[in-house]
Design a protein around this motif. Structure first.
Motif, PDB file in Angstrom:
ATOM      1  N   GLY A  62       0.862  -1.272   0.008  1.00 19.29           N
ATOM      2  CA  GLY A  62       0.127  -0.022  -0.078  1.00 19.29           C
ATOM      3  C   GLY A  62       0.967   1.283   0.129  1.00 19.29           C
ATOM      4  O   GLY A  62       0.313   2.471   0.024  1.00 19.29           O
ATOM      5  N   THR A  63       2.120   1.184   0.107  1.00 16.02           N
ATOM      6  CA  THR A  63       2.922   2.307   0.019  1.00 16.02           C
ATOM      7  C   THR A  63       4.021   2.227  -1.194  1.00 16.02           C
ATOM      8  O   THR A  63       4.900   3.158  -1.383  1.00 16.02           O
ATOM      9  N   GLY A  64       3.573   1.688  -2.230  1.00 14.95           N
ATOM     10  CA  GLY A  64       4.198   1.571  -3.298  1.00 14.95           C
ATOM     11  C   GLY A  64       5.455   0.269  -3.478  1.00 14.95           C
ATOM     12  O   GLY A  64       5.823   0.047  -4.507  1.00 14.95           O
ATOM     13  N   TYR A  65       5.436  -0.518  -2.620  1.00 18.15           N
ATOM     14  CA  TYR A  65       6.355  -1.664  -2.461  1.00 18.15           C
ATOM     15  C   TYR A  65       5.588  -2.870  -2.825  1.00 18.15           C
ATOM     16  O   TYR A  65       4.375  -3.074  -2.240  1.00 18.15           O
ATOM     17  N   TYR A  66       6.080  -3.714  -3.614  1.00 16.35           N
ATOM     18  CA  TYR A  66       5.621  -5.409  -3.789  1.00 16.35           C
ATOM     19  C   TYR A  66       6.655  -6.134  -3.106  1.00 16.35           C
ATOM     20  O   TYR A  66       7.809  -6.182  -3.759  1.00 16.35           O
TER      21      TYR A  66
END
Length: 107
Positions: A14-18
């Motif tokens: 949800g913060t741009g990290y996968y």
């Protein structure tokens, strides 16, 4: 005998990290020197931690007279219990890179 390799489950923070599930928190920190016409990787290092980092910015930049230095922090893995406790979203269809074929190529 051929073996079928299963793809690891990928979660969105949800913060741009996968990220994927692992045994510990794994981060990669890379430093680049960016010019107007190119970018050079000056180095990259992996960090294995028992506790998560509090990342305020994924990228930090410093401008000089002829180039820009960039420091990038990538979160790669986290323990599975941490992923489940924080309700990270499971990504069903992960895009993979396809090999392109030139249709105009002569055989």
């Amino acid at each position: 005998m051929l073996s079928i390799k299963s793809e690891p489950a990928v979660y969105s923070t949800g913060t741009g990290y996968y990220i994927t599930a692992g045994l510990y928190f794994l981060y990669e920190i890379s430093i680049y020197r960016i010019f107007k016409d190119r970018a050079e990787c000056l180095g990259s290092k992996f960090y294995k931690l028992k506790n998560p980092l509090n990342i305020k910015k994924k990228a930090l930049y410093k401008r000089t007279s002829n180039c820009v230095y960039g420091k990038f922090i990538d979160w790669i893995t986290a323990p599975e219990d941490y992923i489940l406790n924080n309700n990270f979203k499971l990504i069903e269809n992960v895009r993979t890179r396809k090999n392109s074929r030139n249709k105009n190529r002569q055989k």
